[in-house]
Each structure stands twice: as structure tokens, then as C-alpha cells.
Design a protein around this motif. Structure first.
Motif, mmCIF file in Angstrom:
data_model
loop_
_atom_site.group_PDB
_atom_site.id
_atom_site.type_symbol
_atom_site.label_atom_id
_atom_site.label_comp_id
_atom_site.label_asym_id
_atom_site.label_seq_id
_atom_site.Cartn_x
_atom_site.Cartn_y
_atom_site.Cartn_z
ATOM 1 N N ALA A 135 59.254 59.303 47.410
ATOM 2 C CA ALA A 135 59.588 58.990 46.016
ATOM 3 C C ALA A 135 61.068 58.613 45.878
ATOM 4 C CB ALA A 135 59.251 60.181 45.127
ATOM 5 N N ILE A 136 61.914 59.384 46.555
ATOM 6 C CA ILE A 136 63.356 59.110 46.470
ATOM 7 C C ILE A 136 63.676 57.738 47.037
ATOM 8 C CG2 ILE A 136 65.599 59.817 47.387
ATOM 9 C CD1 ILE A 136 64.586 62.730 47.199
ATOM 10 N N ARG A 137 63.035 57.400 48.187
ATOM 11 C CA ARG A 137 63.318 56.109 48.833
ATOM 12 C C ARG A 137 62.829 54.939 47.996
ATOM 13 N NH1 ARG A 137 67.082 53.664 51.386
ATOM 14 N NH2 ARG A 137 66.550 52.622 53.345
ATOM 15 N N LEU A 138 61.618 55.058 47.466
ATOM 16 C CA LEU A 138 61.091 53.978 46.617
ATOM 17 C C LEU A 138 61.950 53.803 45.364
ATOM 18 C CD1 LEU A 138 57.263 54.792 46.821
ATOM 19 C CD2 LEU A 138 58.466 52.943 48.003
ATOM 20 N N HIS A 139 62.342 54.926 44.804
ATOM 21 C CA HIS A 139 63.104 54.893 43.558
ATOM 22 C C HIS A 139 64.486 54.271 43.756
ATOM 23 C CE1 HIS A 139 63.060 56.314 39.413
ATOM 24 N NE2 HIS A 139 64.351 56.614 39.527
ATOM 25 N N SER A 140 65.024 54.404 44.954
ATOM 26 C CA SER A 140 66.376 53.913 45.226
ATOM 27 C C SER A 140 66.420 52.432 45.561
ATOM 28 C CB SER A 140 66.987 54.699 46.392
ATOM 29 O OG SER A 140 66.312 54.379 47.614
ATOM 30 N N ALA A 141 65.267 51.779 45.621
ATOM 31 C CA ALA A 141 65.221 50.380 46.069
ATOM 32 C C ALA A 141 64.513 49.500 45.049
ATOM 33 C CB ALA A 141 64.527 50.288 47.424
ATOM 34 N N PRO A 142 65.111 49.313 43.844
ATOM 35 C CA PRO A 142 64.454 48.460 42.831
ATOM 36 C C PRO A 142 64.328 47.009 43.271
ATOM 37 C CG PRO A 142 66.695 49.014 42.168
ATOM 38 C CD PRO A 142 66.385 49.848 43.360
ATOM 39 N N MET A 143 65.122 46.607 44.249
ATOM 40 C CA MET A 143 64.989 45.249 44.772
ATOM 41 C C MET A 143 63.661 45.076 45.505
ATOM 42 S SD MET A 143 67.763 43.310 47.190
ATOM 43 C CE MET A 143 67.476 44.335 48.628
ATOM 44 N N TYR A 144 63.200 46.137 46.160
ATOM 45 C CA TYR A 144 61.941 46.098 46.915
ATOM 46 C C TYR A 144 60.742 46.494 46.064
ATOM 47 C CZ TYR A 144 64.348 45.662 51.435
ATOM 48 O OH TYR A 144 65.083 45.215 52.509
ATOM 49 N N PHE A 145 60.951 47.482 45.182
ATOM 50 C CA PHE A 145 59.827 48.074 44.459
ATOM 51 C C PHE A 145 60.154 48.159 42.971
ATOM 52 C CE2 PHE A 145 59.859 49.877 48.761
ATOM 53 C CZ PHE A 145 58.601 49.493 49.213
ATOM 54 N N TYR A 146 59.267 47.594 42.175
ATOM 55 C CA TYR A 146 59.430 47.645 40.730
ATOM 56 C C TYR A 146 58.836 48.948 40.207
ATOM 57 C CZ TYR A 146 60.222 42.603 41.259
ATOM 58 O OH TYR A 146 60.692 41.374 41.641
ATOM 59 N N ARG A 147 59.516 49.586 39.293
ATOM 60 C CA ARG A 147 59.026 50.835 38.726
ATOM 61 C C ARG A 147 57.985 50.553 37.646
ATOM 62 N NH1 ARG A 147 65.174 53.182 38.038
ATOM 63 N NH2 ARG A 147 65.698 53.109 40.268
ATOM 64 N N LYS A 148 56.871 51.219 37.743
ATOM 65 C CA LYS A 148 55.766 51.010 36.799
ATOM 66 C C LYS A 148 55.425 52.265 36.013
ATOM 67 C CE LYS A 148 54.980 46.704 37.688
ATOM 68 N NZ LYS A 148 55.165 45.690 36.631
#
Length: 661
Positions: free
Chosen positions: A101-114
Motif C-alpha cells: 500500500a505504501i509503495r503504490l501510494h507513493s507512486a502516483p505517476m505509476y498508479f492512479y488512486r481510485k
């Protein structure tokens, strides 16, 4: 039981104190208690202390490869726990799940928050673009740092040099060049201007000031667009006079000339002839647009930027030996120099001579007019003497004659360049109210006042200058000009150099030719032109005053004046002797106004146009001239305007507009 939850865009942990269906009461490791929504909880854990959980999860998160995670995530929306299960191949531990969760959250360039704990992989093209932007930003950051270090070392990197005009005068704070300058200036504890100057970006301060002015008021350069000259005025009657002008030797825009004819009835007919560039200029034409854009000739020591193209000036200036189109006012004068009446007309006038101040003033001056018959002959001697006597009478009729008045000095600047390219300044004093100045000034005041009266009486729109309670203003309504002692005052005598005069001449020519005026009463275009002129003319005058101050400081250094003398005007404000220079002297003790002082020049800051001096000695106070006393009144703004009004008298006789008050 503990929880890992999302709050305010970040992750937190806490021990559950109580729980309901919609919310939980949790306590952080610090002891702080909070109420959180049940939907904010991402996972529950135990066996790991609150102080250890997030650091352990962050360590694991730092080791997760974002590119690999992006490839594994697919194109659909997913939860962090789903990706954690796929990544670890089994049920992830709470630390591993939180790390995901921390890694995904820290990379808005890679993963858009939904949503809380939910993400979607960025499309490939978007990711590539974002990566390229990130790489560019990293390169720019490195470049900014490199340039900043060079600037701190006193070097001027070539890309900074190429943009120095923008950086000095109109910086775009989004450019990396500006960011480098700003960073270096902050580290050096200097202003960006001082930093750039230290690095050699301002080798010539005169050019720097001029460049700043041109950037603001002439961003497209001082050149003119291709303009078709108006056709030579046709159908004009030829005047039965030979006129002569009186101007400074550097004047090229010769607006006014004079003629004197003896009438059969014993009276004199005095002609005031004003150049008529408005003839043939159609409304909305390219030439009229130039006038309304330039609005005035710009003056500065050693240079000027004309309002009209050289070809237009050449076509309409009242040049010696030519028959020139003119708007003329003829004044009948008695042998006692009493004005008896006048009339105006548009005509063609032959110019017999362009008299120059430096050639005529040695013969026509305060001393020679006292015994005119004993002195030598000179061109137009009798005409000049008659016009001077008429000027004295006109001054009396305005209520401004004062035989005991001591006129202050005006100054003219001459800039010469030697063989090495070095610029030198000569500052030459000239007393206000000399016969030549008074002659021209009084006749211009008369013309501008009477033509303003004619326009007002006939109901034709015009632009006036009015003064009341010390304040000079532009207006479309005729009103008194107290400083000049006239009931109305409409600039119309310098149409080659000022847009207001050009506009008023358009209106006068239409009136005299019985045609429809260019501007109707309450015309919004007239108001706009007046507003634009007022703002621009004041800005031009401010620039002229700035450059004159610069050259005064240069003169002090050039002449090696280490101990200048001055007179105290007010508090620590002094006027330097022999110069049009006023400055505040820090640390000057309280001295009575009028006290002469001798100063020691300590330093000159050309960028700030500041002069640092210290007091060496002070003499006995002397009375200031009346106008010097006036300019020190409590209402300085009003007094400055009154000063400008008085200056109009002297400036009307020169190629220089009134000084900025």
C-alpha cells in the motif's frame, strides 16, 4: 488489535480502544486518541508494536520495483491487497501488505488512486510521458545547481548571458535560467539584479537603463512600420510673410516659427506659425495610429526617440528655406505692444531661417536688450526685440510679471563620445526667463490659450491642461490654469512631438476648414487618448529625469568632484550647486533650510542612482528663492505639480519637455 489506516493522504497505525459498525476509537503510540471511520482501515495486525510497524513496512516498500509492480497490475482497478497476494504468491504478512500500500501510494505517476487502498495502473503512454517529465525535471534541477554554482563563482554561463535581457528587465520565473539566478542570489544573500551585475551582466549601466525602458515601452523596438506619407497639402494659400524659428541646435522637430510685419495703420502683425503634420492624415490611418501609440517624443541626455518617423518629420518640420504647411495665428499689436485682436488660418509659410540658441543668445540676452541700439547687428534683430517686448506685455496681462523675480537655472546636457568610445557629459546651466526663452514661451502660452478658447467657444472637443490647488491635470473640459494665469490652456503648439497637440490641431484644422472634427464631444476615443497620453508622457518624463540623474552622478565622477557643495532644502534633502541634482544625505544633522554645506563624496551607486556623502562643513543660512520655498511646502505632491506648471514656461522654448516634477 491494531489497525493500519489511511488518513489525510498518509498512513497511520493505532491500537483499537473501541469499535462500532461505522467507526473506531484508536490510540497512537504517542498516546493520542482519534476517532476514525471504519472505511479508512486497510488492515488489522497484532504481534508487532505500533512503533515498529511503519518503519518495517517502509523498509520493505523501498525494495519493491515499481516497473515490475506496474507490469503485474494489469489495466483494471485493483486493491492493494490483491496485488500483494499476487506479488508474494501467498497470503502476505501485515508488514508486506502495508508495504504494498505504501509503495503504490507513493507512486502516483505509476498508479492512479481510485479510493482508499484502491489503484489503477497508469496507461503506458501516460507513464512514458510522466517518466520523461521526471527525467527532464531531474536534469533541470542538476542544470540549475550547476549554473547557480557558476554564478556564485562570479561567472556568467552562456545560456544565462543569452537570456540576460529577460532576466534583468522582465524575468519569467518559470524558466530554469531564472531559477538558477534566484537560487544563487538567495545563497549569496544578494538581489538577483546585484548578483547579475556582479557577474558582468551589466557592463554599461546607461545601456541597462535604456534597455529596461525600451523593454517596457518599446518591446517591438523603436523602428516604425512601413508608412505611406500623406500627400503634400494642396490648395493652401501662400502667406505673405517670411518666418523664422528659434530652437536649440540639436532640434530637428521644428514645430513653431514667427513672423513680424508692419501694417499701414502703424500697428504690427505678429504671426505664430505651427507645423501642420495633421494635414492629409485620415482618421484611422497608419500614421495616426503611430501617433496614438507613441504619444510623445522621448527625450534623454544625448538621445531621443521621436514620435513620428524621420520622413514625416522631414516633410512637415519648419525647415529653413522651404515653404511649409502651417497652422497660423496672426496677432495685431499696437505700438505700445497691446494685443488688439487675432485670427487663425491654415496656409503655406516660407521659413527664412532656423535661428539657433547658441548662435543668437550671445547677441540677444539680458544685457543686450537693455541697450538694444548700442549693440551689434544680428539676424532678425528688430523682430526679436519687438517680440521680446510683446512677450513682456503678455506676461503682464497674465499677471505673472515680477521685475524682482530671480530666475532659477535650467540645465542642458551634452553627451560626447571620444575616439575610444568613452562617453563624456557636459552639463550647461541656463537661467530661466532669458529674453529668448520668454519670447518663445509667452507666444506659445498665448497661442495655446487662445486656440483652447476658440475650440471651447465653438463647442469643438479638445484636450486641455488645467491647474487648480497646485495640481496639474489633463481634461476634456476647458478650465483655468492657475499656474500660467490663463482661463484655459490646450496644448497645440508641438504637434510633431506630442500626441495631444496633434489631436488638438486636428480639431482646429477641421474647425477652420468648416469640416466635421475628428473627435466629437464626449467621444470615448478622445478620453482614451487623453488617458494614455497622460500616463505615457509622465513615464517618459520619469525616464528622462532618471537619465539626467545618472549623468549628474557620472559628471561628479568624471570631473573628480570629491567635495561638492550644496544647499539644504529640507531636513536631510540638499540641492547640489551647479547641477540639477537633489539627494538625501544620510546622517546630515538638522540644519536650517538655505544652509550652504560642503560635502565629501564617499561613493556612488549607479544601479540605485544613489550618492553617499558626509558633511564637512556648513555655512550661514541664506534665503531660498521663492520657488524653492514653495516646493518645500507641506503638500509636496501639489507643489510638485505647481513646479511642473512653472517649468512649462521655460521648456516651451526648448526641444526638451518639462522636467518630471
Amino acid at each position: 488489535m491494531n489497525v493500519f489506516y489511511e488518513e489525510d493522504g498518509g498512513f497511520k497505525v493505532g491500537a483499537i480502544m473501541s469499535e462500532s459498525e461505522a467507526s473506531l476509537q484508536v490510540e497512537a503510540a504517542s498516546g493520542k486518541r482519534s476517532k476514525i471511520k471504519a472505511a479508512a482501515v486497510l488492515l488489522r495486525f497484532d504481534k508487532i508494536g505500533l512503533n515498529d510497524f511503519l518503519p518495517q513496512a517502509q523498509t520493505v516498500a523501498d525494495g519493491l520495483d515499481l516497473d515490475f509492480l506496474w507490469e503485474c497490475s494489469g489495466g483494471e482497478e485493483f486493491g492493494f491487497m490483491d496485488l500483494a497476494r499476487e506479488y508474494y504468491g501467498a497470503a502476505p504478512s501485515p508488514t508486506e501488505a502495508a508495504a504494498m500500500a505504501i509503495r503504490l501510494h507513493s507512486a502516483p505517476m505509476y498508479f492512479y488512486r481510485k479510493g482508499k487502498g484502491r489503484y489503477k495502473a497508469a496507461p503506458e503512454d501516460n507513464l512514458k510521458a510522466a517518466k520523461a517529465g521526471q527525467e527532464r525535471k531531474q536534469r533541470e534541477t542538476a542544470q540549475i545547481e550547476q549554473w547557480s554554482q557558476a554564478l556564485l563563482a562570479g561567472e556568467l554561463p552562456e545560456p544565462i548571458r543569452a537570456q540576460q535581457r529577460m532576466l534583468l528587465h522582465r524575468p519569467d520565473k518559470n524558466t530554469i535560467e531564472w531559477k538558477a539566478v534566484a537560487l544563487a542570489a538567495e545563497n549569496a544573500q544578494l538581489s538577483p539584479l546585484r548578483l547579475l551585475a556582479r557577474c558582468g551582466a551589466i557592463p554599461d549601466i546607461e545601456a541597462y537603463f535604456l534597455d529596461g525602458f525600451l523593454t517596457e515601452y518599446f518591446p517591438k523596438g523603436t523602428g516604425f512600420p512601413a508608412i505611406e506619407l500623406p500627400p503634400p497639402p494642396s490648395g493652401l494659400l501662400n502667406a505673405d510673410v517670411v518666418a523664422f524659428s528659434i530652437d536649440d541646435s540639436a532640434t530637428t522637430e521644428i514645430d513653431d516659427a514667427f513672423s513680424v510685419v508692419r501694417l499701414d495703420n502703424g500697428n504690427w502683425r505678429v504671426g505664430v506659425h505651427i507645423a501642420a503634420p495633421t494635414l492629409g492624415v485620415e482618421a484611422g490611418s497608419a500614421l495616426e495610429q503611430v501617433v496614438l501609440q507613441r504619444l510623445s517624443t522621448v527625450y534623454m541626455p544625448g538621445n531621443k526617440i521621436t514620435m513620428l518617423p524621420d520622413a514625416v518629420v522631414e516633410a512637415f518640420t519648419l525647415a529653413e528655406g522651404r515653404d511649409c504647411a502651417a497652422l497660423s495665428l496672426y496677432l495685431e499689436v499696437s505700438p505700445e505692444f497691446e494685443p488688439l485682436g487675432h485670427h487663425s488660418r491654415v496656409e503655406r509659410v516660407h521659413i527664412g531661417a532656423n535661428l539657433r540658441h547658441d548662435a543668437i543668445e550671445p547677441f540677444f540676452n539680458e544685457q543686450s536688450v537693455k541697450e538694444p541700439e548700442s549693440g551689434p547687428d544680428y539676424p532678425y534683430k528688430q523682430e526679436l526685440l519687438l517680440l521680446w517686448r510683446l512677450a513682456n506685455r503678455l506676461e503682464e496681462k497674465r499677471g505673472k510679471a515680477d521685475p524682482n523675480r530671480v530666475e532659477r537655472l535650467d540645465y542642458s546636457f551634452r553627451i560626447d563620445t571620444d575616439a575610444t568610445g568613452q562617453r563624456h557629459v557636459a552639463i550647461e546651466p541656463r537661467r530661466r526667463g532669458s529674453p529668448m526663452d520668454k519670447l518663445v514661451a509667452e507666444l506659445m502660452i498665448y497661442v495655446n490659450s487662445e486656440w483652447g478658447k476658440l475650440l471651447a467657444e465653438q463647442g469643438v472637443a479638445a484636450i486641455y491642461r488645467a491647474q487648480n490647488a497646485g495640481r496639474v491635470r489633463m481634461t476634456t473640459q476647458p478650465a483655468p490654469h492657475v499656474g500660467l494665469g490663463v482661463a484655459q490652456y490646450a496644448w497645440a503648439s508641438s504637434p510633431l512631438r506630442r500626441a495631444v497637440d496633434f489631436i488638438n490641431q486636428q480639431q482646429l484644422v477641421a474647425l477652420l476648414d468648416a469640416e466635421t472634427p475628428r473627435y466629437a464631444r464626449n467621444d470615448p476615443m478622445l478620453f482614451a487618448a487623453m488617458r494614455d497620453f497622460d500616463q505615457t508622457y509622465n513615464a517618459y518624463a520619469d525616464f528622462q529625469a532618471k537619465m539626467e540623474r545618472y549623468w549628474c552622478l557620472r559628471w561628479l565622477e568624471q570631473e573628480n568632484i570629491s567635495e561638492p557643495t550644496a544647499t539644504v532644502l529640507k531636513e536631510n534633502l540638499v540641492r547640489f550647486d551647479g547641477l540639477p541634482l537633489v539627494a538625501r544625505i544620510a546622517g546630515l544633522p538638522e540644519l536650517p533650510r538655505g544652509t550652504p554645506v560642503r560635502l565629501q563624496r564617499v561613493g556612488i551607486d549607479y544601479l540605485d542612482l544613489a550618492l553617499e556623502c558626509r558633511l564637512l562643513s556648513a555655512g550661514e543660512p541664506v534665503a531660498l528663492l521663492p520657488d524653492e520655498e514653495e516646493e518645500l511646502s507641506a503638500n509636496e505632491e501639489a507643489e510638485a505639480a505647481a513646479e511642473a506648471a512653472e517649468t512649462e514656461l521655460a521648456s516651451a522654448a526648448t526641444d526638451t519637455p518639462p522636467e518630471a516634477a
